[in-house]
Design an enzyme around this catalytic site. Structure first.
Site, PDB file in Angstrom:
ATOM      1  N   ASP A  44       0.856  -1.182   0.000  1.00  0.00           N
ATOM      2  CA  ASP A  44       0.000   0.000   0.000  1.00  0.00           C
ATOM      3  C   ASP A  44       0.896   1.236   0.000  1.00  0.00           C
ATOM      4  O   ASP A  44       2.013   1.196   0.535  1.00  0.00           O
ATOM      5  CB  ASP A  44      -0.904   0.014   1.234  1.00  0.00           C
ATOM      6  CG  ASP A  44      -2.154   0.849   1.009  1.00  0.00           C
ATOM      7  OD1 ASP A  44      -3.253   0.353   1.307  1.00  0.00           O
ATOM      8  OD2 ASP A  44      -2.040   1.996   0.532  1.00  0.00           O
ATOM      9  N   GLU A  68       1.763  -1.568 -10.022  1.00  0.00           N
ATOM     10  CA  GLU A  68       2.360  -1.596 -11.360  1.00  0.00           C
ATOM     11  C   GLU A  68       3.884  -1.530 -11.307  1.00  0.00           C
ATOM     12  O   GLU A  68       4.555  -1.711 -12.334  1.00  0.00           O
ATOM     13  CB  GLU A  68       1.786  -0.483 -12.243  1.00  0.00           C
ATOM     14  CG  GLU A  68       1.930   0.915 -11.688  1.00  0.00           C
ATOM     15  CD  GLU A  68       0.739   1.352 -10.856  1.00  0.00           C
ATOM     16  OE1 GLU A  68       0.474   2.564 -10.835  1.00  0.00           O
ATOM     17  OE2 GLU A  68       0.084   0.487 -10.230  1.00  0.00           O
ATOM     18  N   SER A  86      -9.617  -5.321  -5.455  1.00  0.00           N
ATOM     19  CA  SER A  86     -10.607  -4.257  -5.373  1.00  0.00           C
ATOM     20  C   SER A  86     -10.047  -3.010  -6.048  1.00  0.00           C
ATOM     21  O   SER A  86      -9.423  -2.169  -5.412  1.00  0.00           O
ATOM     22  CB  SER A  86     -10.936  -3.963  -3.900  1.00  0.00           C
ATOM     23  OG  SER A  86     -11.929  -2.967  -3.800  1.00  0.00           O
ATOM     24  N   CYS A  89     -12.372   2.739  -6.991  1.00  0.00           N
ATOM     25  CA  CYS A  89     -13.769   2.879  -7.411  1.00  0.00           C
ATOM     26  C   CYS A  89     -14.067   4.221  -8.074  1.00  0.00           C
ATOM     27  O   CYS A  89     -15.048   4.349  -8.807  1.00  0.00           O
ATOM     28  CB  CYS A  89     -14.690   2.669  -6.222  1.00  0.00           C
ATOM     29  SG  CYS A  89     -14.519   3.941  -4.929  1.00  0.00           S
ATOM     30  N   SER A 371     -13.031   0.571   3.169  1.00  0.00           N
ATOM     31  CA  SER A 371     -12.826  -0.846   3.425  1.00  0.00           C
ATOM     32  C   SER A 371     -13.980  -1.694   2.902  1.00  0.00           C
ATOM     33  O   SER A 371     -14.974  -1.185   2.405  1.00  0.00           O
ATOM     34  CB  SER A 371     -12.640  -1.083   4.934  1.00  0.00           C
ATOM     35  OG  SER A 371     -11.503  -0.403   5.407  1.00  0.00           O
TER      36      SER A 371
END
Length: 386
Positions: A44, A68, A86, A89, A371
């Site tokens: 992360d 990446e 995930s 969004c 989350s």
């Protein structure tokens, strides 16, 4: 982009890769699903999320890099046969202008799609999560084309935590894919439960209906807030659904609970659009990363004083001419935000989960809003791997 890689055979190993703000370790979902797993890597780039993650999972290797930036060889060395991911969004939302694959935030997802077919060994299972809207995106089309070319069958569902008995609406798209022919591919998105179906039709709840017996809802004066009749009826139906637990099951006894009371200025300005629930309700709206900072559409608030009737307060509100009078009336409800621990409970986090002491309340709300619901993911994992 949160990404989990689970290793082969009886001893599962997970690599949790995240390029966002999620503090969730999929390890919390695997025991719930009956899967014994070991997380071999977590990735992360968000400092706060990393601090929370390390606090809860000190033995998990934590890499601070973008997905990446990880070469194919490193993925091959992990030897995994399950992927949970995930993608960001925002590219599939109104606030993100529906930019889809042209949004730079899809770069990590597109990299994974390009990388997967080149792996020495294809993973047997894939579970992907995203927001409503992803099902109509070009990103989703690229995904299913890759899956078909690689020999996967897949199923797509739209599901909310209410389907597993949690009183919180958090409608999300999930795709489950298998290399084996156990599951027929279905290009239509299934609605997994009634409450999710109602959400999918676009009725985003921003206001309140009290938890009253059914017969009370036939009275015309129930619509004392900015709310349509259909919204009131939908909320009433949610509150009498005995398959969903009550909000009170997720509340915590805290010594300094008054710090979560709604500020006076917010009460006066936004009272008519607050989504208010009581401990006896069986519903609440989705908690987002803006909870506690913004009001509209960021999550429900709790009526702490049950002795005062909510409908009585709002019916008399328009009769008050002075701000001070209105404030005194609203304060009778003792409206407060759910605490971060209570939001975590709604999200299915285990009791063992905690925040480092230096993480602020707003930072806690933010990572929780980004989350996944652990109980819901666990149920999908069981279906996927069984």
């Amino acid at each position: 982009m949160p990404l989990v890689l689970i290793g082969p055979h009886v001893r599962w190993s997970l690599s949790h890769l995240a390029c966002g703000e999620s503090c969730v370790n999929p390890w919390t979902a695997t025991p719930e699903a009956g899967i014994s797993a070991q997380v071999v890597a977590a990735i992360d780039i968000n400092t706060t999320a990393n601090q929370i993650y390390k606090h809860n999972f000190p033995d998990t290797p934590l890499w601070n890099k973008t997905i990446e930036g990880i070469p194919l060889d490193d993925f091959n060395k992990l030897c995994f046969d399950v992927i949970l991911m995930s993608p960001p969004c925002q590219p599939f939302t109104r606030l993100g202008l529906y930019r889809d694959v042209t949004d730079p935030r899809t770069k990590s997802f597109l990299y994974i799609l390009q990388l997967l077919p080149r792996l020495h060994q294809l993973p047997r299972f894939i579970l992907l999560e995203n927001v409503k809207g992803f099902e109509n995106s070009s990103a989703r089309q690229h995904l299913v084309e890759m899956l078909s070319k690689c020999g996967y069958t897949y199923k797509e569902v739209m599901v909310s935590p209410t389907s597993v008995g949690i009183p919180n609406s958090r409608l999300r798209y999930f795709l489950m894919a298998k290399l084996s022919p156990c599951m027929n591919s279905d290009s239509s998105v299934l609605i997994a439960d009634k409450e999710s179906s109602e959400e999918a039709e676009g009725s985003d709840a921003l206001s309140v209906v009290p938890c009253l017996p059914k017969e009370k809802h036939s009275e015309a004066n129930v619509l004392y807030k900015l709310e349509t009749t259909n919204e009131a009826l939908r909320k009433m139906n949610q509150n009498i659904d005995l398959s969903v637990r009550q909000v009170q099951d997720f509340l915590e006894a805290e010594e300094n609970i008054d710090q979560y009371l709604i500020p006076h200025k917010t009460l006066l300005r936004y009272a008519l659009i607050l989504d208010i629930v009581t401990p006896l309700c069986r519903r609440s709206v989705c908690f987002t990363k803006g909870y506690g900072r913004y009001v509209e559409g960021t999550g429900s608030v709790l009526q702490s004083c049950m002795e005062t009737k909510m409908e009585s307060v709002f019916q008399h509100l328009n009769q008050c001419s002075e701000k001070e009078e209105k404030l005194q009336l609203l304060q009778k409800l003792k409206l407060r935000y759910f605490t971060p621990r209570e939001v975590a409970n709604m999200m299915g986090f285990p009791k063992t989960f905690s925040f480092p002491a230096h993480i602020s309340t707003q930072q806690r709300y933010k990572v929780l809003g980004n989350s996944l619901n652990v109980v819901l993911v666990a149920s999908l994992l069981r279906e996927l791997i069984s």
